[in-house]
Design a protein around this motif. Structure first.
Motif, PDB file in Angstrom:
ATOM      1  N   THR A 151      45.752  18.099  56.601  1.00  0.00           N
ATOM      2  CA  THR A 151      45.025  17.170  55.741  1.00  0.00           C
ATOM      3  C   THR A 151      44.317  16.131  56.600  1.00  0.00           C
ATOM      4  O   THR A 151      44.943  15.491  57.453  1.00  0.00           O
ATOM      5  CB  THR A 151      45.982  16.474  54.756  1.00  0.00           C
ATOM      6  N   TYR A 152      43.009  15.989  56.366  1.00  0.00           N
ATOM      7  CA  TYR A 152      42.190  15.022  57.095  1.00  0.00           C
ATOM      8  C   TYR A 152      41.822  13.877  56.145  1.00  0.00           C
ATOM      9  O   TYR A 152      41.413  14.117  55.002  1.00  0.00           O
ATOM     10  CB  TYR A 152      40.921  15.686  57.625  1.00  0.00           C
ATOM     11  N   ILE A 153      41.955  12.652  56.626  1.00  0.00           N
ATOM     12  CA  ILE A 153      41.796  11.476  55.772  1.00  0.00           C
ATOM     13  C   ILE A 153      40.780  10.520  56.378  1.00  0.00           C
ATOM     14  O   ILE A 153      40.793  10.267  57.591  1.00  0.00           O
ATOM     15  CB  ILE A 153      43.151  10.763  55.593  1.00  0.00           C
ATOM     16  N   ARG A 154      39.902   9.998  55.514  1.00  0.00           N
ATOM     17  CA  ARG A 154      38.946   8.973  55.931  1.00  0.00           C
ATOM     18  C   ARG A 154      38.934   7.838  54.907  1.00  0.00           C
ATOM     19  O   ARG A 154      39.278   8.038  53.740  1.00  0.00           O
ATOM     20  CB  ARG A 154      37.527   9.560  56.052  1.00  0.00           C
ATOM     21  N   ASP A 155      38.540   6.659  55.372  1.00  0.00           N
ATOM     22  CA  ASP A 155      38.344   5.497  54.506  1.00  0.00           C
ATOM     23  C   ASP A 155      39.583   5.200  53.657  1.00  0.00           C
ATOM     24  O   ASP A 155      39.501   5.048  52.446  1.00  0.00           O
ATOM     25  CB  ASP A 155      37.118   5.701  53.612  1.00  0.00           C
ATOM     26  N   TYR A 156      40.740   5.145  54.301  1.00  0.00           N
ATOM     27  CA  TYR A 156      41.999   4.785  53.645  1.00  0.00           C
ATOM     28  C   TYR A 156      42.370   5.724  52.495  1.00  0.00           C
ATOM     29  O   TYR A 156      43.054   5.328  51.553  1.00  0.00           O
ATOM     30  CB  TYR A 156      41.952   3.345  53.135  1.00  0.00           C
ATOM     31  N   GLY A 157      41.910   6.962  52.560  1.00  0.00           N
ATOM     32  CA  GLY A 157      42.270   7.944  51.539  1.00  0.00           C
ATOM     33  C   GLY A 157      41.226   8.151  50.468  1.00  0.00           C
ATOM     34  O   GLY A 157      41.436   8.959  49.554  1.00  0.00           O
TER      35      GLY A 157
ATOM     36  N   GLY B 297      44.085   8.869  64.402  1.00  0.00           N
ATOM     37  CA  GLY B 297      42.795   8.841  65.083  1.00  0.00           C
ATOM     38  C   GLY B 297      41.643   9.168  64.152  1.00  0.00           C
ATOM     39  O   GLY B 297      41.825   9.680  63.043  1.00  0.00           O
ATOM     40  N   ARG B 298      40.423   8.881  64.602  1.00  0.00           N
ATOM     41  CA  ARG B 298      39.221   9.138  63.805  1.00  0.00           C
ATOM     42  C   ARG B 298      39.062  10.635  63.537  1.00  0.00           C
ATOM     43  O   ARG B 298      39.418  11.470  64.373  1.00  0.00           O
ATOM     44  CB  ARG B 298      37.990   8.593  64.532  1.00  0.00           C
TER      45      ARG B 298
END
Length: 278
Positions: free
Chosen positions: A52-58, A196-197
């Motif tokens: 699972t990849y997450i961006r912008d706090y979910g 990490g990003r």
């Protein structure tokens, strides 16, 4: 819309009340990290892995799922990609080469909540705090906050419909899922969390697959969001207003969808209809 999809929508609409009721907007939840990559192992009736990849706090989540299932000597490969944004939820079946898209049900909940006055929002949050546990119990479940620590994160425990889910507190992001339904067992367990990003490539559509919009699913999600907020705001009057709007929506649905929509709204009525008012 199939039955599993419909009740999936119900859980998206109602589960936030169980663990984060009382927040300014229960459906605008954030993870404790901005970016993340979570690796999972899957065992039981399916065996494989999930990332699972997450961006912008979910606010943006992409999940890559690869498993194998062996039944009666035959092995089936299951490869899927799910991408959730604040606007849309996409599902891609890489084995079949198909894709679907639906408006993210949480989007409608946020929109309906933000239409309310401050006093109404307060009433919805207060009612939600009281109703959260009964909502879970309506599905034969239990909720316990901060029940266990996994990979350094305090997790809420939700037991419902044959599954036990441990999610990062107040977020709904699972780190451990154990399912036992009709003799079939499966375990999905997070093994690492990297903050990490995340590269943009993980949020791009699989090559050669164009997702198809399911308009009926969208109509169901929109109406259920409206009715859920109405019932949280005022259970008795929310139920009285339900009839005409529901009839208009049901005319656009297949007989199967109409039946499932009616069952879903009766379930909401049963869980909300007898709650005390502020």
């Amino acid at each position: 819309m199939r039955k599993a999809g419909l009740f999936g929508v119900i859980l998206v609409l109602l589960l936030p009340l169980c663990v984060i009721a009382g927040e300014k907007n229960p459906w605008e939840k954030k993870l404790p990290f901005k970016h993340g990559t979570i690796n999972y192992t899957i065992s039981g009736m399916e065996n494989g892995s999930e990332i699972t990849y997450i961006r912008d706090y979910g606010r943006e989540v992409a999940t890559y799922h690869t498993t194998k299932t062996t039944m009666m000597g035959m092995t089936m490969v299951n490869e899927t990609v799910d991408i959730d944004t604040p606007e849309w939820s996409y599902h891609f079946d890489l084995t079949e080469g198909t894709g679907t898209k639906n408006v993210n049900p949480e989007k409608y909940m946020i929109e309906e909540y933000n239409k309310l006055s401050r006093a109404e929002q307060k009433r919805v949050s207060e009612n939600g705090e009281k109703m959260g546990v009964s909502v879970a119990e309506g599905f034969g479940g239990k909720v316990q906050q901060n029940a266990k620590e996994i990979l350094g994160y305090s997790c809420d425990r939700t037991e419902m419909m044959g599954s036990v889910v441990y999610s990062i507190h107040g977020s709904g992001l699972p780190l451990l899922v154990e399912t036992n339904m009709m003799g079939m067992n499966m375990k999905i367990e997070a093994t690492s969390v990297d903050k990490g990003r995340v590269a943009d490539s993980f949020f791009q559509f699989p090559q050669g697959i164009e997702p198809v919009f399911d308009q009926q699913s969208d109509a169901v999600a929109r109406e259920m969001a409206r009715q859920t907020i109405a019932m949280l705001k005022d259970p008795e009057s929310g139920e009285k207003r339900r009839g005409p709007a529901m009839q208009g929506q049901q005319k656009q649905m297949s007989p199967e969808d109409q039946e499932q929509m009616q069952q879903a709204m009766e379930m909401l009525k049963g869980m909300f209809g007898n709650q005390p008012q502020q």
